[in-house]
Design a protein around this motif. Structure first.
Motif, PDB file in Angstrom:
ATOM      1  N   ARG A 171       0.837  -0.891  -0.020  1.00 58.35           N
ATOM      2  CA  ARG A 171      -0.064  -0.135   0.352  1.00 58.35           C
ATOM      3  C   ARG A 171       0.854   0.778  -0.801  1.00 58.35           C
ATOM      4  O   ARG A 171       0.767   2.452  -0.473  1.00 58.35           O
ATOM      5  N   GLY A 172       2.020   1.517   1.280  1.00 62.59           N
ATOM      6  CA  GLY A 172       3.066   2.313   1.279  1.00 62.59           C
ATOM      7  C   GLY A 172       3.515   2.518  -0.226  1.00 62.59           C
ATOM      8  O   GLY A 172       4.027   4.045  -0.813  1.00 62.59           O
ATOM      9  N   LEU A 173       4.603   1.482  -0.595  1.00 63.63           N
ATOM     10  CA  LEU A 173       4.542   1.944  -2.047  1.00 63.63           C
ATOM     11  C   LEU A 173       3.861   2.268  -3.583  1.00 63.63           C
ATOM     12  O   LEU A 173       4.256   3.387  -3.805  1.00 63.63           O
ATOM     13  N   GLY A 174       2.859   2.141  -3.912  1.00 60.75           N
ATOM     14  CA  GLY A 174       1.656   2.057  -4.597  1.00 60.75           C
ATOM     15  C   GLY A 174       1.416   3.425  -4.222  1.00 60.75           C
ATOM     16  O   GLY A 174       1.263   4.534  -5.480  1.00 60.75           O
ATOM     17  N   TYR A 175       1.066   4.285  -3.215  1.00 64.79           N
ATOM     18  CA  TYR A 175       0.432   5.476  -2.629  1.00 64.79           C
ATOM     19  C   TYR A 175       1.516   6.345  -2.952  1.00 64.79           C
ATOM     20  O   TYR A 175       1.557   7.365  -3.740  1.00 64.79           O
ATOM     21  N   ARG A 176       2.764   5.603  -2.572  1.00 69.51           N
ATOM     22  CA  ARG A 176       4.712   6.530  -3.883  1.00 69.51           C
ATOM     23  C   ARG A 176       4.399   6.672  -4.861  1.00 69.51           C
ATOM     24  O   ARG A 176       4.555   7.673  -5.273  1.00 69.51           O
ATOM     25  N   PHE A 177       4.068   5.485  -5.743  1.00 64.85           N
ATOM     26  CA  PHE A 177       4.090   5.745  -7.110  1.00 64.85           C
ATOM     27  C   PHE A 177       3.274   6.109  -7.726  1.00 64.85           C
ATOM     28  O   PHE A 177       3.334   7.575  -8.666  1.00 64.85           O
ATOM     29  N   ALA A 178       2.344   6.221  -7.410  1.00 71.62           N
ATOM     30  CA  ALA A 178       0.801   6.893  -7.867  1.00 71.62           C
ATOM     31  C   ALA A 178       1.265   8.833  -7.387  1.00 71.62           C
ATOM     32  O   ALA A 178       0.442   9.226  -8.264  1.00 71.62           O
ATOM     33  N   ARG A 179       1.246   8.891  -6.516  1.00 73.16           N
ATOM     34  CA  ARG A 179       1.951  10.523  -5.745  1.00 73.16           C
ATOM     35  C   ARG A 179       2.389  11.147  -7.341  1.00 73.16           C
ATOM     36  O   ARG A 179       2.649  12.230  -7.541  1.00 73.16           O
ATOM     37  N   HIS A 180       3.114  10.306  -8.126  1.00 77.37           N
ATOM     38  CA  HIS A 180       4.759  10.700  -9.038  1.00 77.37           C
ATOM     39  C   HIS A 180       4.338  10.380  -9.889  1.00 77.37           C
ATOM     40  O   HIS A 180       5.397  10.478 -11.435  1.00 77.37           O
ATOM     41  N   ALA A 189      14.271  -4.825  -5.236  1.00 74.82           N
ATOM     42  CA  ALA A 189      14.540  -3.420  -4.519  1.00 74.82           C
ATOM     43  C   ALA A 189      13.501  -2.944  -3.370  1.00 74.82           C
ATOM     44  O   ALA A 189      12.773  -3.889  -3.302  1.00 74.82           O
ATOM     45  N   PHE A 190      13.452  -1.972  -3.297  1.00 71.77           N
ATOM     46  CA  PHE A 190      12.824  -1.538  -1.844  1.00 71.77           C
ATOM     47  C   PHE A 190      12.245  -2.523  -1.087  1.00 71.77           C
ATOM     48  O   PHE A 190      11.422  -2.493  -0.249  1.00 71.77           O
ATOM     49  N   HIS A 191      13.871  -3.347  -0.913  1.00 70.59           N
ATOM     50  CA  HIS A 191      13.405  -4.144   0.746  1.00 70.59           C
ATOM     51  C   HIS A 191      13.627  -3.086   1.688  1.00 70.59           C
ATOM     52  O   HIS A 191      13.148  -3.528   2.889  1.00 70.59           O
ATOM     53  N   HIS A 192      14.297  -1.796   2.092  1.00 72.58           N
ATOM     54  CA  HIS A 192      14.672  -1.281   3.294  1.00 72.58           C
ATOM     55  C   HIS A 192      13.506  -0.179   3.479  1.00 72.58           C
ATOM     56  O   HIS A 192      14.160   0.357   5.067  1.00 72.58           O
ATOM     57  N   VAL A 193      12.659   0.337   3.128  1.00 72.93           N
ATOM     58  CA  VAL A 193      11.810   1.516   3.189  1.00 72.93           C
ATOM     59  C   VAL A 193      10.613   1.084   3.856  1.00 72.93           C
ATOM     60  O   VAL A 193       9.946   0.487   3.643  1.00 72.93           O
ATOM     61  N   SER A 194      10.618   1.456   5.290  1.00 70.89           N
ATOM     62  CA  SER A 194       9.486   1.365   6.379  1.00 70.89           C
ATOM     63  C   SER A 194       8.297   1.829   6.104  1.00 70.89           C
ATOM     64  O   SER A 194       8.326   3.056   4.721  1.00 70.89           O
ATOM     65  N   ALA A 195       7.196   0.771   6.166  1.00 72.02           N
ATOM     66  CA  ALA A 195       6.051   0.999   5.310  1.00 72.02           C
ATOM     67  C   ALA A 195       5.438   2.093   5.902  1.00 72.02           C
ATOM     68  O   ALA A 195       4.935   3.044   5.716  1.00 72.02           O
ATOM     69  N   VAL A 196       5.695   2.588   7.784  1.00 75.49           N
ATOM     70  CA  VAL A 196       5.181   3.445   8.293  1.00 75.49           C
ATOM     71  C   VAL A 196       5.611   4.785   7.302  1.00 75.49           C
ATOM     72  O   VAL A 196       4.990   5.984   7.289  1.00 75.49           O
ATOM     73  N   THR A 197       7.201   4.667   7.315  1.00 77.10           N
ATOM     74  CA  THR A 197       7.731   5.986   6.285  1.00 77.10           C
ATOM     75  C   THR A 197       6.983   6.099   5.048  1.00 77.10           C
ATOM     76  O   THR A 197       6.560   7.324   4.791  1.00 77.10           O
ATOM     77  N   LEU A 198       7.007   5.043   4.451  1.00 78.16           N
ATOM     78  CA  LEU A 198       6.276   5.152   2.914  1.00 78.16           C
ATOM     79  C   LEU A 198       5.211   5.891   3.171  1.00 78.16           C
ATOM     80  O   LEU A 198       4.503   6.374   2.248  1.00 78.16           O
ATOM     81  N   TYR A 218      15.519   1.098  19.214  1.00 76.27           N
ATOM     82  CA  TYR A 218      15.728   2.855  19.757  1.00 76.27           C
ATOM     83  C   TYR A 218      14.403   3.333  19.546  1.00 76.27           C
ATOM     84  O   TYR A 218      13.889   4.786  19.206  1.00 76.27           O
ATOM     85  N   LYS A 219      13.348   2.689  18.940  1.00 70.00           N
ATOM     86  CA  LYS A 219      12.017   3.230  18.471  1.00 70.00           C
ATOM     87  C   LYS A 219      11.972   3.618  17.714  1.00 70.00           C
ATOM     88  O   LYS A 219      11.300   5.748  18.151  1.00 70.00           O
ATOM     89  N   VAL A 220      12.279   3.931  16.264  1.00 66.44           N
ATOM     90  CA  VAL A 220      12.574   4.261  14.725  1.00 66.44           C
ATOM     91  C   VAL A 220      11.929   3.761  14.039  1.00 66.44           C
ATOM     92  O   VAL A 220      11.588   2.393  14.580  1.00 66.44           O
ATOM     93  N   HIS A 221      12.192   4.085  13.101  1.00 66.76           N
ATOM     94  CA  HIS A 221      11.598   3.878  11.047  1.00 66.76           C
ATOM     95  C   HIS A 221      13.593   3.816  11.000  1.00 66.76           C
ATOM     96  O   HIS A 221      13.145   4.815  10.002  1.00 66.76           O
ATOM     97  N   SER A 222      13.827   3.234  11.037  1.00 64.56           N
ATOM     98  CA  SER A 222      15.416   3.373   9.994  1.00 64.56           C
ATOM     99  C   SER A 222      15.324   2.895   9.062  1.00 64.56           C
ATOM    100  O   SER A 222      14.533   2.251   8.164  1.00 64.56           O
ATOM    101  N   GLY A 223      16.638   3.605   8.450  1.00 70.42           N
ATOM    102  CA  GLY A 223      16.889   3.289   6.950  1.00 70.42           C
ATOM    103  C   GLY A 223      18.324   2.932   5.939  1.00 70.42           C
ATOM    104  O   GLY A 223      18.868   2.878   7.704  1.00 70.42           O
ATOM    105  N   ILE A 224      18.430   2.917   5.492  1.00 70.62           N
ATOM    106  CA  ILE A 224      19.933   3.262   4.807  1.00 70.62           C
ATOM    107  C   ILE A 224      20.069   4.335   3.885  1.00 70.62           C
ATOM    108  O   ILE A 224      19.235   4.517   2.761  1.00 70.62           O
ATOM    109  N   ARG A 225      21.305   4.729   4.125  1.00 73.47           N
ATOM    110  CA  ARG A 225      22.116   5.474   3.141  1.00 73.47           C
ATOM    111  C   ARG A 225      23.304   4.971   2.860  1.00 73.47           C
ATOM    112  O   ARG A 225      24.172   5.274   3.946  1.00 73.47           O
ATOM    113  N   ILE A 226      23.721   5.374   1.621  1.00 78.58           N
ATOM    114  CA  ILE A 226      24.836   4.731   1.343  1.00 78.58           C
ATOM    115  C   ILE A 226      25.665   5.997   1.006  1.00 78.58           C
ATOM    116  O   ILE A 226      25.489   6.744  -0.108  1.00 78.58           O
ATOM    117  N   SER A 227      26.784   6.581   2.137  1.00 76.83           N
ATOM    118  CA  SER A 227      27.829   7.550   1.747  1.00 76.83           C
ATOM    119  C   SER A 227      28.975   6.872   0.539  1.00 76.83           C
ATOM    120  O   SER A 227      29.529   6.144   0.321  1.00 76.83           O
TER     121      SER A 227
END
Length: 227
Positions: A17-26, A140-149, A212-221
């Motif tokens: 649902r979260g990914l569908g929302y993001r794709f449709a939003r764009h 792809a998209f393995h690591h994005v939190s559903a809550v964040t999406l 840590y009670k967060v919705h963590s993700g991954i960022r590549i530096s």
């Protein structure tokens, strides 16, 4: 940016649902799939209502899984691993780009951990490719939190989408779709077999989230030009 007709299999679950929302939003056209159309339709209506007033948003509808796939350019697999192989075998995937964000996880008293697929020589994404040899599968998209999406941020610009696959053209589709989530291209993370590492990494994020009670993700530096 290209626009696609995307079938989200598992579209009634939080990740789908979260990914569908993001794709449709764009601007992408999204069909949320479920085992029964009557389950998918109200979730699609919920997503469409969330997009009311968003300029340029794509249409969101609901359908049974096979019907959702039939007219799609891209099929996103956002389903639990249990029953994954049996479901994939029923879908009309030939000729399509299939994006797997399936995470084969298990939980015990010590917490989440990755399940071992094919004695360590496989992954959910590779299983999908084996079952649907006429499709082109990427992970792809393995690591994005559903809550964040499902959250209110325009883009999740402090995270990256890692994309693995054996087809440069199919990876390019997922890399472009990542813009709908993070506001920038996804990162080419290598061959499809690296899904064996990317999928269970989600268990690490779940463990961090719990501690840590967060919705963590991954960022590549360290990537020049990847703003």
């Amino acid at each position: 940016m290209s626009t696609y007709r995307i079938a989200v299999i598992g579209g009634t679950g939080p990740q789908g649902r979260g990914l569908g929302y993001r794709f449709a939003r764009h601007g992408h056209t999204v069909v949320l799939g479920s085992r029964a159309a009557e389950k998918a339709v109200p979730v699609a209506e919920e997503v469409a209502a969330r997009l009311a007033g968003v300029e340029g948003a794509g249409e969101v509808t609901g359908a049974a899984n096979a019907d959702a796939c039939a007219a799609a350019d891209v099929v996103l697999l956002a389903v639990p691993y249990d029953g994954h192989d049996e479901l994939v075998a029923t879908l009309p995937l030939a000729g399509k780009v299939v994006v797997s964000c399936v995470n084969p996880l298990a939980f015990d008293k010590q917490g989440p951990h990755g399940r071992i697929i094919d004695d360590g020589a496989g992954s959910a994404a590779e299983s999908a490719q084996r079952i649907a040899p006429d499709a082109t599968v990427v992970g792809a998209f393995h690591h994005v939190s559903a809550v964040t999406l499902w959250g209110d941020r325009e883009v999740i610009d402090d995270e990256d989408v890692l994309v693995c696959g054996d087809s440069a053209d199919a990876k390019a589709v997922a890399i472009e779709l990542a813009r709908s989530v993070t506001g920038r291209d996804g990162i080419d993370a290598g061959a499809l077999r690296l899904a064996r590492q990317l999928e269970p990494l989600t268990a690490v994020l779940i463990s961090i989230n719990k501690r840590y009670k967060v919705h963590s993700g991954i960022r590549i530096s360290g990537l020049s030009g990847h703003a």
